[in-house]
Design an enzyme around this catalytic site. Sequence first.
Site, short mmCIF file in Angstrom:
data_model
loop_
_atom_site.label_atom_id
_atom_site.label_comp_id
_atom_site.label_asym_id
_atom_site.label_seq_id
_atom_site.Cartn_x
_atom_site.Cartn_y
_atom_site.Cartn_z
N CYS A 153 0.83 -1.22 0.00
CA CYS A 153 0.00 0.00 0.00
C CYS A 153 0.86 1.26 0.00
O CYS A 153 0.36 2.35 -0.24
CB CYS A 153 -0.94 0.01 1.21
SG CYS A 153 -0.09 0.10 2.79
N ASP B 166 2.25 2.67 2.55
CA ASP B 166 2.15 3.45 3.78
C ASP B 166 3.42 3.32 4.61
O ASP B 166 4.07 2.29 4.61
CB ASP B 166 0.94 2.99 4.60
CG ASP B 166 -0.36 3.36 3.90
OD1 ASP B 166 -0.30 4.11 2.92
OD2 ASP B 166 -1.42 2.90 4.34
N CYS C 78 -3.04 5.14 5.77
CA CYS C 78 -4.49 5.07 5.84
C CYS C 78 -4.99 5.35 7.26
O CYS C 78 -4.22 5.39 8.22
CB CYS C 78 -4.96 3.69 5.39
SG CYS C 78 -4.63 2.41 6.62
N CYS D 197 -2.79 -3.31 8.60
CA CYS D 197 -2.37 -1.96 9.03
C CYS D 197 -1.87 -2.01 10.48
O CYS D 197 -0.94 -1.30 10.84
CB CYS D 197 -3.53 -0.97 8.90
SG CYS D 197 -4.43 -1.11 7.35
FE1 FES Z 1 -1.57 0.67 4.20
FE2 FES Z 1 -3.47 0.52 5.98
S1 FES Z 1 -3.70 0.41 3.83
S2 FES Z 1 -1.34 0.47 6.32
#
Ligand code: FES
Length: 143
Positions: free
Chosen positions: A35, A37, A61, A105
């Site tokens: 993702c 992140d 997110c 996450c």
């Molecule tokens: Fe990347 Fe939640 S979608 S940590």
Amino acid sequence: MALYSDKVMDHFQNPRNVGKLDDASGVGEVGNVKCGDIMRMYIKVDDNGIITDCKFNTFGCGSAIATSSMATELIKGKSVEEALKLSNQAVVEALDGLPAHKIHCSVLAEEAVRAAVKDYYDKNGIEYDPKDFPVHNCEHCES
Ligand code: FES
């Protein structure tokens, strides 16, 4: 039923301990390749090995923000050894749950705490068992 619990929404909208510690004893940065992140965790540890302060920055997110916020709340005032035992499940439970597809996450939050403790150990020449710091191999990130 709402997708997210009140606690998740609260920690997402009013995250605790956001920011940076200039005098951090340990800093951990982890990311999820899928993702994209990124989470950075700062811990301040006193001479007795107690985490007296903790802050985080998360570029990610809402669930990543909520789980990192809750993780800081859970490890503040605890020993580094206790912080190492913090599991992503414990963070999820403290938030009254997360949707299944958002569990990964919370893994990021557990790993960020672990990375900060490892950095603290490395900086202070404290020996540790490498098994406590496994290489990330989360099935959710590979899928
Ligand atoms: Fe990347 Fe939640 S979608 S940590």
